[in-house]
Design an enzyme around this catalytic site. Structure first.
Site, PDB file in Angstrom:
ATOM      1  CB  CYS A   1      -1.102   0.159   1.357  1.00 27.22           C
ATOM      2  SG  CYS A   1      -2.034   1.486   1.314  1.00 27.22           S
TER       3      CYS A   1
ATOM      4  CB  CYS B   1      -0.616   2.499   3.990  1.00 32.65           C
ATOM      5  SG  CYS B   1      -2.189   1.762   3.499  1.00 32.65           S
ATOM      6  CG  ASP B   2       3.315   1.098   4.513  1.00 33.27           C
ATOM      7  OD1 ASP B   2       2.826   1.583   5.557  1.00 33.27           O
ATOM      8  OD2 ASP B   2       2.813  -0.058   4.245  1.00 33.27           O
TER       9      ASP B   2
END
Length: 317
Positions: A144, A147-148
């Site tokens: 992701c 997300c990261d």
């Protein structure tokens, strides 16, 4: 015959546990069948249980560990009376109410019956199939970018894939990384023309054609990947500190085949701006129906929707 409950929730990620909080506060006494631990991502708490730092969930300015966040979700649901069952659903029957739900042997009477069911079984990222993957998730390996990506500012990283998702992830990651290498097993992309053009025109993106990842290097964190040429079998090392796998997701919907409407990709279909499925009294929320956002916060929001819709539907019966 097993006792009929008002609401049974299948799945216990952000969507399922939010649905549990809301339905428990509405005095519906929900039963949450949360799944069983496994190496394939089908564990209580969903994919956040194998995620380290979560920095984009509202209310945590310093971030929070994925397992800690899900344990808090669970504790909050239990505080209001939700009943947690650590088991895996093996069969459902949505042909008549109360609906039948089996958690073991599918012969004989169902283990649970319910007037309404909320499906929140989530989806799993398709992985490369390497033994080292499970250990490296959250240590440089991710599925992701949203997300990261922030964690890889000024790093050299790689993205595996050749479709729209891979191009989108790679383009997004150039906001942070100094260089992004797209690793693709073929010499042509599957992505749409516009996504290809954006990636090809981006100065920070390079392509490693006709290659696959065969191993990951590093103990505490990713230090590089081993790649193999699909035409010559020659192997080499790629010095990257981040690897994003973008080869697709698989929704956990096999259990509902033939009973709930779903897209060709397997994601459940719900009514517009709703969590209602084609079966009256069955609602779906989270990644099991969301093939676009796939975020914990959007999953939680749809879990709230499902609980409210289930409550109002039950009141109307």
């Amino acid at each position: 015959m097993s006792e009929a409950h008002e609401v049974v929730i299948i799945g216990s990620g952000p969507a399922g546990l939010t649905a549990a909080i809301y339905s428990a506060r509405a005095n519906l006494n929900p039963v949450v069948i949360e799944g069983e631990p496994s190496s394939t991502g089908d564990q209580p708490g969903g994919q956040l249980m194998i995620t380290t730092d979560v920095e984009n969930y509202p209310g945590f300015p310093n971030g929070v560990l994925g397992p800690d966040l899900m344990r808090d979700f669970r504790s909050q649901a239990e505080r209001f009376g939700a009943q947690m069952v650590t088991d895996k659903v093996t069969k459902v029957d949505f042909s008549a109410r109360p609906f039948g739900i089996w958690t073991g042997n599918t012969d004989g009477e169902p283990d649970y019956r319910s007037e309404a069911v909320i499906v929140s079984t989530g989806a799993q990222s398709i992985m490369l199939g390497l033994e080292v993957e499970e250990r490296m998730v959250g240590r440089g390996l991710s599925t992701c970018a949203t997300c990261d990506g922030f964690f890889f500012r000024d790093h050299e990283i790689a993205v595996v894939g050749g479709g729209d998702s891979a191009m989108e992830e790679a383009t997004f990651l150039t906001k942070f990384a100094s260089k992004v290498t797209i690793i693709h097993r073929r010499d042509q992309l599957r992505a749409s023309r516009i996504m290809q053009e954006r990636a090809l025109a981006n100065e920070k993106i390079e392509f490693l054609w006709n290659h696959v990842v065969t191993d990951l290097h590093g103990e505490e964190k990713l230090e590089g990947v081993r790649v193999q040429n699909t035409q010559t079998d020659e192997e080499s090392n790629l010095d990257v500190t981040g690897l994003f796998i973008a080869i697709g997701h698989t929704p956990n919907t096999a259990l509902f085949a033939g009973q709930l409407d779903m897209k060709e990709s397997g994601y459940l279909i719900t009514a517009p701006d709703s969590t209602r499925t084609n079966v009256e009294g069955v609602f779906a929320c989270g990644d099991v129906k969301d093939d676009y956002y796939r975020q914990a916060v959007t999953a939680a929001g749809s879990g709230c929707m499902a609980a409210i819709e289930a409550e109002r539907w039950l009141e109307a019966q």
